[in-house]
Scaffold this motif. Structure first.
Motif, PDB file in Angstrom:
ATOM      1  N   ASN A 148       0.970  -1.010   0.098  1.00 49.32           N
ATOM      2  CA  ASN A 148      -0.082   0.028   0.097  1.00 49.32           C
ATOM      3  C   ASN A 148       0.832   1.283  -0.049  1.00 49.32           C
ATOM      4  O   ASN A 148       0.485   2.176   0.538  1.00 49.32           O
ATOM      5  CB  ASN A 148      -0.930   0.165   1.175  1.00 49.32           C
ATOM      6  CG  ASN A 148      -0.013   0.118   2.584  1.00 49.32           C
ATOM      7  OD1 ASN A 148       1.014  -0.064   2.489  1.00 49.32           O
ATOM      8  ND2 ASN A 148      -1.036   0.436   3.670  1.00 49.32           N
ATOM      9  N   TRP A 149       2.121   1.134  -0.660  1.00 48.53           N
ATOM     10  CA  TRP A 149       2.989   2.391  -0.557  1.00 48.53           C
ATOM     11  C   TRP A 149       2.561   3.508  -1.405  1.00 48.53           C
ATOM     12  O   TRP A 149       2.046   3.334  -2.461  1.00 48.53           O
ATOM     13  CB  TRP A 149       4.548   1.938  -0.973  1.00 48.53           C
ATOM     14  CG  TRP A 149       5.161   0.953  -0.132  1.00 48.53           C
ATOM     15  CD1 TRP A 149       4.538   0.415   1.138  1.00 48.53           C
ATOM     16  CD2 TRP A 149       6.390   0.528  -0.460  1.00 48.53           C
ATOM     17  NE1 TRP A 149       5.392  -0.687   1.527  1.00 48.53           N
ATOM     18  CE2 TRP A 149       6.727  -0.450   0.829  1.00 48.53           C
ATOM     19  CE3 TRP A 149       7.565   0.744  -1.099  1.00 48.53           C
ATOM     20  CZ2 TRP A 149       7.939  -1.316   1.005  1.00 48.53           C
ATOM     21  CZ3 TRP A 149       8.498  -0.040  -0.960  1.00 48.53           C
ATOM     22  CH2 TRP A 149       8.738  -0.937   0.080  1.00 48.53           C
ATOM     23  N   ARG A 150       2.576   4.676  -0.760  1.00 48.62           N
ATOM     24  CA  ARG A 150       2.243   5.998  -1.814  1.00 48.62           C
ATOM     25  C   ARG A 150       3.609   6.475  -2.213  1.00 48.62           C
ATOM     26  O   ARG A 150       4.463   6.593  -1.606  1.00 48.62           O
ATOM     27  CB  ARG A 150       1.684   6.847  -0.510  1.00 48.62           C
ATOM     28  CG  ARG A 150       1.421   8.202  -1.317  1.00 48.62           C
ATOM     29  CD  ARG A 150       0.358   9.067  -0.339  1.00 48.62           C
ATOM     30  NE  ARG A 150       1.322   9.573   0.669  1.00 48.62           N
ATOM     31  CZ  ARG A 150       0.598  10.159   1.697  1.00 48.62           C
ATOM     32  NH1 ARG A 150      -0.461  10.260   2.191  1.00 48.62           N
ATOM     33  NH2 ARG A 150       1.770  10.939   2.508  1.00 48.62           N
ATOM     34  N   PRO A 224       2.026   1.449   7.726  1.00 47.28           N
ATOM     35  CA  PRO A 224       0.883   1.627   8.693  1.00 47.28           C
ATOM     36  C   PRO A 224      -0.008   2.656   8.107  1.00 47.28           C
ATOM     37  O   PRO A 224       0.265   3.748   7.320  1.00 47.28           O
ATOM     38  CB  PRO A 224       1.532   2.389   9.915  1.00 47.28           C
ATOM     39  CG  PRO A 224       3.128   1.871   9.809  1.00 47.28           C
ATOM     40  CD  PRO A 224       3.446   1.710   8.173  1.00 47.28           C
ATOM     41  N   ILE A 225      -1.240   2.767   8.476  1.00 50.16           N
ATOM     42  CA  ILE A 225      -2.336   3.685   7.943  1.00 50.16           C
ATOM     43  C   ILE A 225      -2.146   5.038   8.705  1.00 50.16           C
ATOM     44  O   ILE A 225      -2.475   4.872  10.178  1.00 50.16           O
ATOM     45  CB  ILE A 225      -3.533   3.087   8.137  1.00 50.16           C
ATOM     46  CG1 ILE A 225      -3.702   1.815   7.114  1.00 50.16           C
ATOM     47  CG2 ILE A 225      -4.619   3.990   7.616  1.00 50.16           C
ATOM     48  CD1 ILE A 225      -4.873   1.089   7.063  1.00 50.16           C
ATOM     49  N   TYR A 231      -5.888   4.816   0.335  1.00 53.58           N
ATOM     50  CA  TYR A 231      -5.456   3.453   0.401  1.00 53.58           C
ATOM     51  C   TYR A 231      -3.955   3.393   0.713  1.00 53.58           C
ATOM     52  O   TYR A 231      -3.415   3.066   1.439  1.00 53.58           O
ATOM     53  CB  TYR A 231      -5.720   2.509  -0.883  1.00 53.58           C
ATOM     54  CG  TYR A 231      -5.036   1.202  -0.970  1.00 53.58           C
ATOM     55  CD1 TYR A 231      -5.546   0.246  -0.013  1.00 53.58           C
ATOM     56  CD2 TYR A 231      -4.036   0.939  -1.781  1.00 53.58           C
ATOM     57  CE1 TYR A 231      -5.174  -0.867  -0.153  1.00 53.58           C
ATOM     58  CE2 TYR A 231      -3.569  -0.402  -1.907  1.00 53.58           C
ATOM     59  CZ  TYR A 231      -3.839  -1.233  -1.132  1.00 53.58           C
ATOM     60  OH  TYR A 231      -3.375  -2.461  -1.162  1.00 53.58           O
ATOM     61  N   GLU A 232      -3.223   4.356  -0.282  1.00 52.68           N
ATOM     62  CA  GLU A 232      -2.015   4.539  -0.227  1.00 52.68           C
ATOM     63  C   GLU A 232      -1.385   5.200   1.179  1.00 52.68           C
ATOM     64  O   GLU A 232      -1.977   6.301   1.387  1.00 52.68           O
ATOM     65  CB  GLU A 232      -1.248   5.028  -1.468  1.00 52.68           C
ATOM     66  CG  GLU A 232      -1.519   4.334  -3.021  1.00 52.68           C
ATOM     67  CD  GLU A 232      -3.187   4.584  -3.364  1.00 52.68           C
ATOM     68  OE1 GLU A 232      -3.661   5.603  -2.842  1.00 52.68           O
ATOM     69  OE2 GLU A 232      -3.622   3.983  -4.166  1.00 52.68           O
ATOM     70  N   GLN A 233      -0.279   4.567   1.774  1.00 56.39           N
ATOM     71  CA  GLN A 233       0.185   5.178   2.703  1.00 56.39           C
ATOM     72  C   GLN A 233       1.585   5.649   2.816  1.00 56.39           C
ATOM     73  O   GLN A 233       2.294   4.964   1.981  1.00 56.39           O
ATOM     74  CB  GLN A 233      -0.077   4.593   3.822  1.00 56.39           C
ATOM     75  CG  GLN A 233      -1.566   4.055   4.141  1.00 56.39           C
ATOM     76  CD  GLN A 233      -2.538   5.321   4.778  1.00 56.39           C
ATOM     77  OE1 GLN A 233      -1.978   5.995   5.448  1.00 56.39           O
ATOM     78  NE2 GLN A 233      -3.663   5.231   4.149  1.00 56.39           N
ATOM     79  N   ARG A 303       2.328  16.720   8.554  1.00 57.77           N
ATOM     80  CA  ARG A 303       2.768  15.682   9.047  1.00 57.77           C
ATOM     81  C   ARG A 303       2.397  14.251   8.217  1.00 57.77           C
ATOM     82  O   ARG A 303       2.956  13.680   7.864  1.00 57.77           O
ATOM     83  CB  ARG A 303       2.424  15.203  10.385  1.00 57.77           C
ATOM     84  CG  ARG A 303       3.177  16.103  11.607  1.00 57.77           C
ATOM     85  CD  ARG A 303       2.301  16.067  12.784  1.00 57.77           C
ATOM     86  NE  ARG A 303       1.250  16.978  12.654  1.00 57.77           N
ATOM     87  CZ  ARG A 303       0.608  17.319  13.711  1.00 57.77           C
ATOM     88  NH1 ARG A 303       0.900  17.042  14.988  1.00 57.77           N
ATOM     89  NH2 ARG A 303      -0.533  18.108  13.589  1.00 57.77           N
ATOM     90  N   ASP A 304       1.133  14.535   7.696  1.00 57.14           N
ATOM     91  CA  ASP A 304       0.584  13.381   6.706  1.00 57.14           C
ATOM     92  C   ASP A 304       0.783  13.681   5.311  1.00 57.14           C
ATOM     93  O   ASP A 304       0.789  12.731   4.495  1.00 57.14           O
ATOM     94  CB  ASP A 304      -1.000  13.260   7.205  1.00 57.14           C
ATOM     95  CG  ASP A 304      -1.045  12.735   8.534  1.00 57.14           C
ATOM     96  OD1 ASP A 304      -0.223  12.178   9.047  1.00 57.14           O
ATOM     97  OD2 ASP A 304      -2.273  12.661   9.132  1.00 57.14           O
TER      98      ASP A 304
END
Length: 584
Positions: A148-150, A224-225, A231-233, A303-304
């Motif tokens: 799920n990598w962004r 981690p979510i 979906y991508e993190q 941060r996100d």
């Protein structure tokens, strides 16, 4: 402290980064080029530059402004030719300057011949030169990427290839597939094509792009979510500073760099621990000469999501400066001094004030601070004249950067074009966006800021303030201009390199939200720097040293206006900086 004669040449250097598309157009097509750089080489020498760093000028489809390289051994034709680069290298060397290039070897363009072969079939000899994985499937049969990598440019870090039924990894744009450094044959090809080819032409080293991302490990876990809307993190904990990273860099030195007199400065994101950074820059374990540690340019980032600007206070900046000044003390490591590059907003707009009455004072304040810090100094084009961020009035249509545009589109889709959210995104881009640094260089008050003669104008809009902020005007103004002050500070830094370039750092009153006071020391010599980071007068107290004498200040009349409130207390005007020396 090592003697000047025994120190590596790059420790005392002043480096100047050039973004080819935006520096100078020589042929009227609206795009900067290598002959344009060559036409300004004496300007750089006069500024006091020792090393010219040219950002990617290799052949490329330009999806990510040249960081998607399709051939390491060719030049992007609108920029010029390999012969033009050879002429530029020679011109630098004739003037006693060095030249370094970007080393972009975490990924290539999907148009590179290596990747064309890799994706042609699963059994192609170059299949394993990139990172391919089969899909996963949800319980309902939906095809999912391997993790799920962004990616950095929004969206998934995996792209599905219909022809071979697998995904390839791309930490950046989908057109930038990641190379597989686990494959020894791939590494050898990189060393030959991206490194030896240019080193043999006289290049003096490299700025190494995302230098800690080559080793991804082999487990490929889900991240981690942290943002449940997507979906991508973000997954940097799994692909930055991987298990073989130091091994790869040692090999790069042993097989290539040790055969040349080179410097390497690595781009080292996601590495906040000084102990981990020292593992890269210790001189005894040859990996990198130094790195860019990004805490200072990450100030204000969300941060996100990077482009969710967050307000901050001066103690944050002061703490970051102190951390990366002090982490090399007692070690054989080295550090860098910078606060601008091609991926960041302009420092005057971010750390000081770009208001009409303040911007020149702010630019000089930052120049004084940077030139007093330990490490190799890096200046980004236009910083020396105090260029500022794009106006707030510019709409998203004026932005060109893939990261900014993609993020805006993603947030528009996610929020159903919520006006408040998109206003927040635009304000964040206006502060932090990469396009702020990529506007054409402002050479004069003539049309298009003297950057180009193209009737249609440059590839990207020139800043609205170019008639007020440009090289030609500041050259006429002499030492009172931002450009003039930068020249003075560079000369002063070199004259007092023992204490300014190599001295130990200590900060005072680090929780003060208005002023920044620090000392530099080298044996019996002391420098005291006092900086007012507000638009109002402030008082500061000098360190308790005997014989401190005012030497240079960011206001033109600083020497005459030296005012002792009492004892060691001094009054600073808005955005004023002063430097004092003792023990000279």
């Amino acid at each position: 402290m090592a003697s000047a004669s025994s120190r590596p040449w790059w420790k005392d250097a002043v480096c100047y980064q050039i973004y080819p598309a935006s520096f100078k157009d020589s042929n009227g097509d609206g795009l900067g080029d290598i002959p344009g750089i060559l036409s300004k080489i004496d300007y750089l020498k006069d500024l006091g530059v020792d090393v010219v760093w040219v950002s990617p000028m290799f052949d490329s489809p330009q999806v990510d402004m040249g960081y998607d390289i399709s051939d390491y051994e060719k030049v992007y034709p609108p920029y010029g030719s390999v012969k033009d680069m050879e002429d530029l290298i020679a011109a630098c060397h004739e003037r006693g300057m060095k030249l370094i290039l970007d080393l972009v070897v975490n990924h290539t363009s999907d148009q590179h011949a290596w990747f064309r072969e890799s994706r042609s079939s699963k059994d192609n000899p170059k299949r394993d030169w990139y990172i391919w994985k089969p899909p996963r499937y949800a319980a309902d049969g939906t095809r999912l990427p391997p993790t799920n990598w962004r990616s950095y440019f929004s969206g998934p870090a995996w792209e599905y290839d219909e022809d071979t039924g697998e995904y390839y990894l791309h930490l950046f744009a989908k057109e930038q597939p990641d190379l597989n450094w686990e494959n020894e044959e791939t590494r050898e090809a990189i060393y030959n094509s991206a490194m030896r080819f240019w080193l043999d032409k006289g290049v003096d080293g490299f700025r190494v792009d995302v230098v800690n991302m080559y080793s991804k490990g082999v487990e490929f876990k889900d991240a981690p979510i942290v943002d449940s809307r997507f979906y991508e993190q973000p997954a940097w904990l799994y692909y930055a500073n991987g298990p073989r990273m130091h091994e790869f860099l040692r090999e790069m030195n042993q097989k290539v760099l040790n055969n040349y007199d080179t410097v390497t400065v690595g781009e080292l994101p996601h590495t906040p621990d000084p102990k981990k950074v020292l593992e890269y820059v210790g001189a005894s374990d040859k990996q990198l000469s130094m790195v860019f540690q990004f805490d200072i340019v990450d100030i204000g980032q969300g941060r996100d999501h990077k482009y969710h600007f967050e307000e901050w206070k001066l103690p944050l900046l002061k703490g970051i400066v102190a951390k990366w000044q002090q982490f090399i003390e007692g070690t054989d490591g080295w550090t860098t001094v910078f606060c601008e590059n091609h991926d960041q907003g302009r420092s005057v707009s971010r750390y000081a004030s770009d208001g009409p009455a303040d911007r020149a004072h702010s630019a000089k304040l930052l120049s004084l601070m940077l030139c007093a810090l330990t490490g190799t100094l890096f200046i980004y084009q236009g910083q020396e004249i105090g260029m500022v961020n794009v106006p707030r009035s510019w709409p998203i249509d004026e932005y060109r950067d893939i990261e900014s545009v993609n993020f805006y589109k993603a947030m528009a889709a996610q929020t159903n074009n919520d006006p408040a959210e998109l206003e927040y995104v635009m304000r964040s881009l206006q502060i932090l966006g990469r396009d702020n640094a990529r506007l054409p260089m402002q050479w004069s008050g003539d049309a298009h800021a003297g950057f180009t003669d193209c009737e249609k104008g440059p590839w990207m809009r020139v800043h609205d303030l170019y008639p007020e902020i440009n090289v030609e005007r500041q050259a006429r103004e002499g030492e009172t201009s931002v450009l003039g002050f930068w020249k003075r500070m560079i000369r002063f830094r070199k004259q007092h390199a023992d204490v300014l370039v190599h001295g130990a750092f200590e900060g005072f009153g680090m929780e003060d939200e208005r002023t920044f006071v620090f000392e530099k020391r080298a044996r019996e010599k002391r420098a005291a720097v006092v900086l007012n980071f507000t638009g109002e007068e402030q008082v500061v107290e000098l360190p308790a040293y005997e014989g401190l004498v005012f030497k240079i200040g960011s206001y033109d009349d600083a020497a005459e206006a030296e005012e002792r409130v009492n004892g060691r207390v001094r009054r600073l005007r808005p955005w004023e900086g002063r430097l004092y020396l003792a023990g000279c």
